[in-house]
Enzyme design. Sequence first.
Site, PDB file in Angstrom:
ATOM      1  N   VAL A 133       5.913 -37.540  -1.878  1.00 49.95           N
ATOM      2  CA  VAL A 133       6.027 -38.438  -3.026  1.00 49.95           C
ATOM      3  C   VAL A 133       5.585 -39.858  -2.671  1.00 49.95           C
ATOM      4  O   VAL A 133       5.028 -40.562  -3.514  1.00 49.95           O
ATOM      5  CB  VAL A 133       7.456 -38.428  -3.608  1.00 49.95           C
ATOM      6  CG1 VAL A 133       7.515 -39.253  -4.891  1.00 49.95           C
ATOM      7  CG2 VAL A 133       7.910 -37.012  -3.889  1.00 49.95           C
ATOM      8  N   VAL A 160       4.978 -34.922  -7.615  1.00 47.43           N
ATOM      9  CA  VAL A 160       5.541 -33.687  -7.068  1.00 47.43           C
ATOM     10  C   VAL A 160       6.690 -33.280  -7.983  1.00 47.43           C
ATOM     11  O   VAL A 160       7.662 -34.025  -8.121  1.00 47.43           O
ATOM     12  CB  VAL A 160       6.059 -33.891  -5.630  1.00 47.43           C
ATOM     13  CG1 VAL A 160       6.661 -32.594  -5.090  1.00 47.43           C
ATOM     14  CG2 VAL A 160       4.948 -34.390  -4.714  1.00 47.43           C
ATOM     15  N   LEU A 205      -1.289 -47.366  19.659  1.00 52.71           N
ATOM     16  CA  LEU A 205      -0.931 -48.282  18.575  1.00 52.71           C
ATOM     17  C   LEU A 205      -1.583 -49.620  18.945  1.00 52.71           C
ATOM     18  O   LEU A 205      -0.945 -50.505  19.518  1.00 52.71           O
ATOM     19  CB  LEU A 205       0.582 -48.455  18.459  1.00 52.71           C
ATOM     20  CG  LEU A 205       1.366 -47.400  17.667  1.00 52.71           C
ATOM     21  CD1 LEU A 205       1.365 -46.071  18.416  1.00 52.71           C
ATOM     22  CD2 LEU A 205       2.797 -47.861  17.441  1.00 52.71           C
ATOM     23  N   ILE A 253      -0.187 -53.206  17.918  1.00 51.32           N
ATOM     24  CA  ILE A 253       1.100 -53.518  18.541  1.00 51.32           C
ATOM     25  C   ILE A 253       0.925 -53.694  20.042  1.00 51.32           C
ATOM     26  O   ILE A 253       1.562 -54.568  20.653  1.00 51.32           O
ATOM     27  CB  ILE A 253       2.128 -52.417  18.225  1.00 51.32           C
ATOM     28  CG1 ILE A 253       2.184 -52.158  16.712  1.00 51.32           C
ATOM     29  CG2 ILE A 253       3.507 -52.803  18.744  1.00 51.32           C
ATOM     30  CD1 ILE A 253       2.396 -53.398  15.869  1.00 51.32           C
ATOM     31  N   LEU A 307       1.704 -48.016   7.397  1.00 50.32           N
ATOM     32  CA  LEU A 307       0.913 -46.971   8.013  1.00 50.32           C
ATOM     33  C   LEU A 307       0.965 -45.716   7.137  1.00 50.32           C
ATOM     34  O   LEU A 307       1.996 -45.398   6.544  1.00 50.32           O
ATOM     35  CB  LEU A 307       1.435 -46.662   9.415  1.00 50.32           C
ATOM     36  CG  LEU A 307       1.148 -47.727  10.478  1.00 50.32           C
ATOM     37  CD1 LEU A 307       2.016 -47.512  11.708  1.00 50.32           C
ATOM     38  CD2 LEU A 307      -0.330 -47.728  10.855  1.00 50.32           C
TER      39      LEU A 307
END
Length: 594
Positions: A51, A25, A476, A479, A421
């Site tokens: 980025v 970028v 999730l 978790i 993630l």
Amino acid sequence: MARMTAARAAVEILKREGVSNAFGVPGAAINPFYAALKASGGINHTLARHVEGASHMAEGYTRTHPGNIGVCIGTSGPAGTDMITGLYSATGDSIPILCITGQAPTAVIHKEDFQAVDIASIAKPVAKMAVTVLEAAQVPGVFQQAFHLMRSGRPGPVLIDLPIDVQLTEIEFDPETYEPLPVYKPAATRAQIEKAIGMLNAAERPLIVAGGGVINADAAELLVEFAELTGTPVVPTLMGWGLLPDDHELNAGMVGLQTSHRYGNATFLESDFVLGIGNRWANRHTGKLDVYTAGRKFVHVDIEPTQIGKIFAPDYGIASDAKAALELLVEVARELKAAGGLPDRSAWASAAQEKKATLQRRTHFDDIPIKPQRVYEEMNKAFGPETRYVSTIGLSQIAGAQMLHVFKPRHWINCGQAGPLGWTIPAALGVAKADPEAQVVALSGDYDFQFMIEELAVGAQHKIPYVHVLVNNSYLGLIRQAQRAFDIDFQVNLEFENINSPELGVYGVDHVKVAEGLGCKAIRVTDPSELGAAFEQAKKLAAEFQVPVVVEAILERVTNISMSTTNDIGNVVEFEEIATEPGHAPTSIRTLKV
């Protein structure tokens, strides 16, 4: 001598070090570098939306072919801090990527100038080298050293920070006479290899644990040849998956607390000797070390000397590049075989395959909402042995590793140690960019998918097609499953009724609309019998429109995936039904033997 800006010299070096693609970028402090990139030509640039996404694209690009080094570029300040997760991920998995950042002018770096941050100090713990270049004349040497370090010893990433005035300064540099520095890799000696094979031969039930270092060294064929010469079953680690085909007669399956096979753990626990090559004894592979090491001897071969003994003390350690060690292992094994000096391992290998045919997990369920196991079964049917799978973390990745099949090196591309993630979408784009002819299939749960969902637009803009399998339970999931130990189900529920998509019920985010809004194609599946047709349609749409295609499977809200709850590979809990008849696991590597 040719005169050019330091930025132009850096670009010329990239090309002579083999770089043909970059991800990034632009921004004010890196614009001189971008100007040089445009003027020089020869390097294709993919514009990311974030980025961090660019850094993961670079990772995916590196991991796809031997010798690749992905490059990501960003401006000063937050662009560099955005790259830190990519650097950490690359460091953890020994992946060379080059991060290039712009920086405020040298005179104001320490004066709290706009977006002036000491990115080199921030990046040093997660890079092989992180440096802010303060003298323009040093730019060629710093870039030369960067490639040398990335390729030497244990591979890893480097960050180079370039103040804008340094980029713009003209220097003397002759690209035509530039030469990369020789790469250093430690190599085993004949005496060391003879000792290791002697220990292997003395064992009754030996195994080879082969890790990502074998893939990094491009030594999979040597690994398979050595296993076949000695008749030794092989346990690939998650990072080594694909070193030998899943259906190979010496593939004993994966071992561990989560991404493991029932038969892999059972075979490992019966072994009495382990030869580890290019692996790091990751904790989710070993679990409790007293269980993992009890009753067996270990030899550890690793390119990084300080890795030997870091987790536990092996009976013998060899500091060596995996390829150099395997070349000697094959040489000595051939000689011993010719002289009749190798024991017969056929009974032990057959016992491992017997477990493969009897200890299986069930994948065939017709439930609605869909059980996740059925998704992987249908993926096995739809996507062939040439498929390059990309995934990062979560119950989706764990179950995928338990149930999918991989047949070639670099065809399971997974972020192993860091597991951030959001990694999957940009990494898949990097893989597809590196191998445009490949069938690239990404695998995400809904939360991983949402973390960097904006990068789908990169695939649409730059015509980078791949198929993304999204398993959505609006949770999730990993978790939630871990919270069972605390008797809570807290802040892990993603469900809500979407006022714009009431047909979703409580599944919340309308991923189909979002994907379409980002210029991609998407298919939602609620019936398991429609999964196969959806995967076929996705392949056709990707080929026709040259964009990412999302296949969203709406899952049952709660599924507990097999894993140990006691950190013990001998105590993996099978929460769901196991296979008791062949129809329960129709795409298993071996037909279930009842």
